[in-house]
Design a protein around this motif. Structure first.
Motif, PDB file in Angstrom:
ATOM      1  N   SER A   1      -6.080 -19.223   9.279  1.00 18.75           N
ATOM      2  CA  SER A   1      -6.583 -19.877   8.069  1.00 18.75           C
ATOM      3  C   SER A   1      -6.832 -21.366   8.291  1.00 18.75           C
ATOM      4  O   SER A   1      -7.837 -21.911   7.827  1.00 18.75           O
ATOM      5  CB  SER A   1      -5.607 -19.690   6.916  1.00 18.75           C
TER       6      SER A   1
ATOM      7  N   THR B   1      -0.795 -11.102  17.038  1.00 20.39           N
ATOM      8  CA  THR B   1      -0.632 -12.528  16.774  1.00 20.39           C
ATOM      9  C   THR B   1      -1.277 -13.363  17.869  1.00 20.39           C
ATOM     10  O   THR B   1      -1.992 -14.329  17.582  1.00 20.39           O
ATOM     11  CB  THR B   1       0.862 -12.872  16.647  1.00 20.39           C
TER      12      THR B   1
ATOM     13  N   THR C   1      -1.680 -15.500  11.039  1.00 23.96           N
ATOM     14  CA  THR C   1      -2.624 -15.587   9.922  1.00 23.96           C
ATOM     15  C   THR C   1      -2.706 -17.013   9.384  1.00 23.96           C
ATOM     16  O   THR C   1      -3.781 -17.475   8.986  1.00 23.96           O
ATOM     17  CB  THR C   1      -2.213 -14.617   8.804  1.00 23.96           C
TER      18      THR C   1
ATOM     19  N   MET D   1      -5.074 -13.202  17.419  1.00 24.11           N
ATOM     20  CA  MET D   1      -5.563 -14.036  16.316  1.00 24.11           C
ATOM     21  C   MET D   1      -5.546 -15.512  16.690  1.00 24.11           C
ATOM     22  O   MET D   1      -6.533 -16.230  16.477  1.00 24.11           O
ATOM     23  CB  MET D   1      -4.708 -13.824  15.056  1.00 24.11           C
TER      24      MET D   1
END
Length: 127
Positions: free
Chosen positions: A49, A110, A45, A113
């Motif tokens: 970002s 993970t 994450t 992403m």
């Protein structure tokens, strides 16, 4: 929201997620339970970002270029995610790695992403 405010918001949230992931990784290592699963999701994450911070000005305008970057990025990410699964299957079958279901799903989430959003960054430089 202006371009600088959006970029700043994503950068700050990425930094916070990075600090959370480092804290969770440190605490799970210190308790002897490293790789529970959720620590990698926080790390993914954070990467997401930071990538969105870089991509915000380009994706804010919903033009043909940003749509092409998204389409190509998802396509290439799909191929990479299939590659991850092809590599992980024999590793599980041969008992080289031993993960439970939650750890496996966390690892794949993970990797997905990180792959999707880093491919967006790479393709944004190309197109």
């Amino acid at each position: 929201m202006s371009s600088k405010a959006g970029r700043r918001l994503f950068f700050i949230s990425g930094f916070i997620f990075l600090l959370y992931s480092l804290l969770i990784i440190f605490s799970s290592i210190s308790t002897g339970d490293f790789f529970v699963g959720h620590e990698l999701v926080f790390l993914g994450t954070a990467v997401m970002s930071f990538c969105l911070s870089y991509l915000y000005p380009q994706f804010k305008e919903d033009d043909e270029r940003s749509k092409r970057i998204r389409e190509r990025g998802v396509f290439f990410s799909f191929l990479f995610i299939l590659g991850y699964m092809i590599i992980l299957m024999p590793l599980f079958q041969l008992k080289i790695i031993d993960l439970n279901g939650y750890q496996t799903v966390s690892l794949l989430a993970t990797l997905a992403m990180i792959t999707v959003f880093s491919s967006f960054v790479v393709l944004s430089k190309r197109y």
